[in-house]
Design an enzyme around this catalytic site. Structure first.
Site, PDB file in Angstrom:
ATOM      1  N   SER A  50      10.643 -11.049   0.788  1.00 14.38           N
ATOM      2  CA  SER A  50      10.042 -10.837   2.102  1.00 14.38           C
ATOM      3  C   SER A  50       8.929 -11.862   2.307  1.00 14.38           C
ATOM      4  O   SER A  50       8.351 -12.371   1.339  1.00 14.38           O
ATOM      5  CB  SER A  50       9.444  -9.429   2.186  1.00 14.38           C
ATOM      6  OG  SER A  50       8.650  -9.266   3.354  1.00 14.38           O
ATOM      7  N   TYR A 100       4.358  -2.457  -1.461  1.00 19.40           N
ATOM      8  CA  TYR A 100       5.517  -3.231  -1.004  1.00 19.40           C
ATOM      9  C   TYR A 100       5.262  -4.719  -1.214  1.00 19.40           C
ATOM     10  O   TYR A 100       6.130  -5.438  -1.740  1.00 19.40           O
ATOM     11  CB  TYR A 100       5.794  -2.940   0.469  1.00 19.40           C
ATOM     12  CG  TYR A 100       6.923  -3.747   1.061  1.00 19.40           C
ATOM     13  CD1 TYR A 100       8.247  -3.412   0.813  1.00 19.40           C
ATOM     14  CD2 TYR A 100       6.667  -4.854   1.875  1.00 19.40           C
ATOM     15  CE1 TYR A 100       9.293  -4.155   1.350  1.00 19.40           C
ATOM     16  CE2 TYR A 100       7.706  -5.593   2.416  1.00 19.40           C
ATOM     17  CZ  TYR A 100       9.011  -5.250   2.158  1.00 19.40           C
ATOM     18  OH  TYR A 100      10.041  -5.988   2.694  1.00 19.40           O
TER      19      TYR A 100
END
Length: 295
Positions: free
Chosen positions: A138, A151
């Site tokens: 990401s 995350y």
């Protein structure tokens, strides 16, 4: 034509990637913890494209099940050329409010499963002298933000893993690619605010990510790739700025608050699907794994 396995393939980026591979004539097996949905998704893609597309249940947090999944992929397709480690979850909210169970689940799915999958596939590929691992990380693995601390930590780990493996496994004939999506229009960002600059520069549909994955595989390109490419105009300078300046920019653009001030009514369905935990099962599995490792 290549034989592809994709984790987290029932919807979102995984399903879009399976569809694009199939449309180009590649054979695909998608795995997902939602057994019913993954079968439906595979059936729909196979029907639409005429390609071989199989859906199998897969819990990526179970190393033995992951190995069995890859065995089944090879049996279904007659071999395996590419593993796309796509499965991942993104809980949001203040770090101090996040339960240990939710933190553990992110680490299990976003990091441990990627490590396990990369080992399982990497060993097979190294033995044959060819193959490709694609790990979906990401942009949050390049520039961190509040509200998604764990995350971000998991995706930073995937970026580091991919960089190391691309160097280490290349002499063995194994290509390792790390894809870093920006804001992708899937349920993962439901209820998450999209600041105007992010929306303009980094917001994309799942097909943009699938296109990057398929292109990297067909060209056998390793290394890191940020999608969309234009997001480099925001991410690259942010990584070079001093922390204090970077934080000011994040505040000014609205990125700082995106993961904290979410629309919980819009986000509830995603939370229900990804954050309801069977901790007893998780703990017993971890205990069993530890016992096996000490034998």
């Amino acid at each position: 034509m290549k034989r592809i396995a994709i984790t987290g393939g029932a919807q979102g980026i995984g399903a879009a990637t399976a569809r694009e591979f199939a449309a180009k004539g590649h054979s695909v097996v998608i795995g997902d913890i939602d057994a019913k949905l993954v079968a439906e998704t595979a059936g729909a893609i196979a029907s639409d494209t005429g390609a071989t597309v199989v859906g199998l249940p897969l819990d990526v947090t179970d190393a033995a099940a992951f190995a069995t999944f890859l065995d089944k992929v090879e049996a279904e397709l007659g071999g395996l050329d590419v593993l796309v480690n796509n499965a991942g979850i993104m809980p949001t909210g203040p770090f101090l409010d996040e339960t240990d169970g939710v933190s553990d689940r992110q680490i299990d799915i976003n990091v441990r499963a990627v490590v396990v999958g990369s080992k399982l596939a990497g060993r097979r590929f190294a033995e044959r002298g060819h193959g490709q691992i694609v790990n979906v990380a990401s942009a949050a693995g390049l520039v961190a933000a509040p509200g998604v601390a764990v995350y971000c930590a998991t995706k930073f780990a995937v970026v580091g893993l991919g960089d190391a493996l691309d160097q280490e496994l290349s002499p063995l004939g194994v290509t390792v690619t790390t894809i870093c999506p920006g804001y992708v229009n899937t349920q993962l960002i439901a209820g998450v605010k999209q600041p105007w600059l992010v929306r303009k520069i980094a917001f994309v549909e799942p097909e943009a990510i699938s296109n990057a994955i398929v292109s990297s595989v067909e060209k056998n390109h390793g290394g890191l790739r940020l999608v969309p490419f234009r997001a480099n105009a925001m991410v690259a300078p942010m990584r070079l700025l001093p922390a204090a300046v970077r934080h000011l920019v994040a505040h000014a653009t609205g990125v700082h608050d995106a993961g904290i001030n979410t629309d919980e009514s819009a986000r509830q369905a995603y939370r229900d699907r990804t954050e309801h935990l069977d901790l007893a099962t998780t703990r017993s599995r971890q205990t069993a794994t530890k016992k096996q490792s000490t034998k």
